[in-house]
Design an enzyme around this catalytic site. Structure first.
Site, PDB file in Angstrom:
ATOM      1  N   TYR A   1       7.100  -9.862   7.478  1.00  0.00           N
ATOM      2  CA  TYR A   1       6.958  -8.404   7.579  1.00  0.00           C
ATOM      3  C   TYR A   1       7.623  -7.914   8.862  1.00  0.00           C
ATOM      4  O   TYR A   1       7.717  -8.640   9.855  1.00  0.00           O
ATOM      5  CB  TYR A   1       5.480  -8.005   7.625  1.00  0.00           C
ATOM      6  CG  TYR A   1       4.776  -8.073   6.293  1.00  0.00           C
ATOM      7  CD1 TYR A   1       4.771  -6.974   5.441  1.00  0.00           C
ATOM      8  CD2 TYR A   1       4.105  -9.225   5.886  1.00  0.00           C
ATOM      9  CE1 TYR A   1       4.119  -7.017   4.211  1.00  0.00           C
ATOM     10  CE2 TYR A   1       3.451  -9.279   4.660  1.00  0.00           C
ATOM     11  CZ  TYR A   1       3.462  -8.171   3.827  1.00  0.00           C
ATOM     12  OH  TYR A   1       2.820  -8.216   2.614  1.00  0.00           O
TER      13      TYR A   1
ATOM     14  N   ASP B   1       0.817  -1.217   0.000  1.00  0.00           N
ATOM     15  CA  ASP B   1       0.000   0.000   0.000  1.00  0.00           C
ATOM     16  C   ASP B   1       0.851   1.267   0.000  1.00  0.00           C
ATOM     17  O   ASP B   1       2.055   1.209   0.245  1.00  0.00           O
ATOM     18  CB  ASP B   1      -0.887   0.018   1.256  1.00  0.00           C
ATOM     19  CG  ASP B   1      -2.083  -0.905   1.114  1.00  0.00           C
ATOM     20  OD1 ASP B   1      -2.524  -1.144  -0.028  1.00  0.00           O
ATOM     21  OD2 ASP B   1      -2.581  -1.389   2.153  1.00  0.00           O
TER      22      ASP B   1
END
Lengths: 243, 243
Positions: free
Chosen positions: A110, A52
């Site tokens: 992540y 994003d």
């Protein structure tokens, strides 16, 4: 046709995300433009997944088909000479035609940075989430470990996703702290839309005492409203993709 | 007159250093200007030491005399509201009139970040030294430990310094690595001009095999030319000052 796999780092601060938008090339389009400048080939690159707007990468992976015979060990520097300074190609190899950055991915890791201080930080400001509240770090560690396993993470998904199967496996979670900087890492076979950011928001809400339920109850509720807030994009890094 | 002690973080990238220059306020002057805007008092702040252009701080300490009765716990936010985003006051307390940021300091700890990769990094680019050569990390660790102790560090000082006594004590050294990022930390009772950057340059030159001598020989030579290069300013952080 060669199939070229690249590993990319980027600071997502100035980008609309991986994907092109009407008014911005995105990271993908910026790399495609650099490939064109080097090879005069109009290629379409495939990323392991979209990131994003504002999200960073330490090890995003992408692949593309290429006619040019440029040696793989020349590609990173050639592309980096054309790319803006906030994007860098850090690895390149030629792979079998079967390799697909997204479908071949077995898992992802992540990282998320939280700057926990009453006052803002000038060093980590663009790459961390500034949390001013006092956080119970020990409690966050304890609850974060409960995430490891195979669960229906339906509650940890932002609306707007068309995904039906919301069962995912988390292999590893780590939470460390050095002075005011908390580093959260999570590795799993896949993540739902905004899942990592909602995991972080939930841990922060647990740490500041806003959420009283334990992590098993939160997961089992399978409801977005039982989880915490969505932590901001600019603290998130796609660290690596496993194949 | 109150004596106010503040702890400051800054990203030195856009500054000429701690001290004012003809064409720039420097970090010190920028903070003095913010104090003026809050209190209408023209104060002179004293730092624990000057940092050069481009050097960052995680825990610089300064003190200043103040007439205003503003409570100490209001000072950080008040100043931060006037300061640019790359400077942040993170602690404030009222101290005895005897306290002097520079003369009262018992020791300092510095951090230095090295990004060791063939390719540039977009994440750490403004806060780390990019070393493209392969480094023998184990050897660097071994040699760095020899720095601990009391030695004449004359060789590790840039010319232009008027300091006569070049004997310093290093209490602690640490060198860690996470993927491509090497973190060097050094703590001592004081440091000569550019000493930390020359220590880092020497370790890098040892790591890439350019310097063959061991650290004891280098220290004993007491000659700038026997040490390594001066690592760039933008990888250096003043981490803390001990009192």
């Amino acid at each position: 046709m060669r199939n070229i796999k690249i590993e990319i780092q980027y600071n997502g601060f100035n980008y609309c995300g991986w994907q092109q938008q009407p008014d911005s090339l995105g990271i993908q389009g910026t790399i495609e433009k650099a490939i064109y400048e080097i090879t005069r080939e109009n290629v379409k690159i495939t990323g392991s997944g979209r990131t994003d707007a504002g999200v960073h990468a330490l090890g995003q992976v992408a692949n593309f088909n290429l006619m040019s015979s440029i040696p793989v060990d020349k590609i990173p520097n050639a592309l980096n000479s054309k790319l803006p300074k906030d994007i860098s190609v850090v690895k390149c190899e030629e792979v079998s035609s079967k390799f697909h950055s997204r479908y071949s991915a077995q898992g992802k890791r992540y990282r998320y940075l939280i700057h926990n201080s009453m006052y803002r930080t000038p060093i980590y400001k663009d790459i961390s989430y500034h949390v001013k509240y006092e956080l119970d770090f020990e409690k966050m560690c304890k609850e974060s470990k409960k995430l490891i396993g195979t669960y229906d993470f339906k509650g940890f998904m932002s609306s707007g996703s068309s995904v039906k199967d919301t069962i995912r496996t988390i292999y590893d979670v780590s939470l460390t702290k050095e002075e005011n900087l908390i580093v959260f890492e999570v590795e799993g076979n896949g993540f739902l839309y905004n899942m990592v950011r909602i995991l972080v928001g939930t841990l922060v809400d647990i740490g500041r005492g806003r959420i009283k339920e334990d992590m098993f109850e939160i997961i089992n509720a399978k409801s977005r409203s039982k989880c915490g807030h969505t932590a901001p994009a600019h603290g998130l890094f796609l660290k690596k993709v496993d194949y």
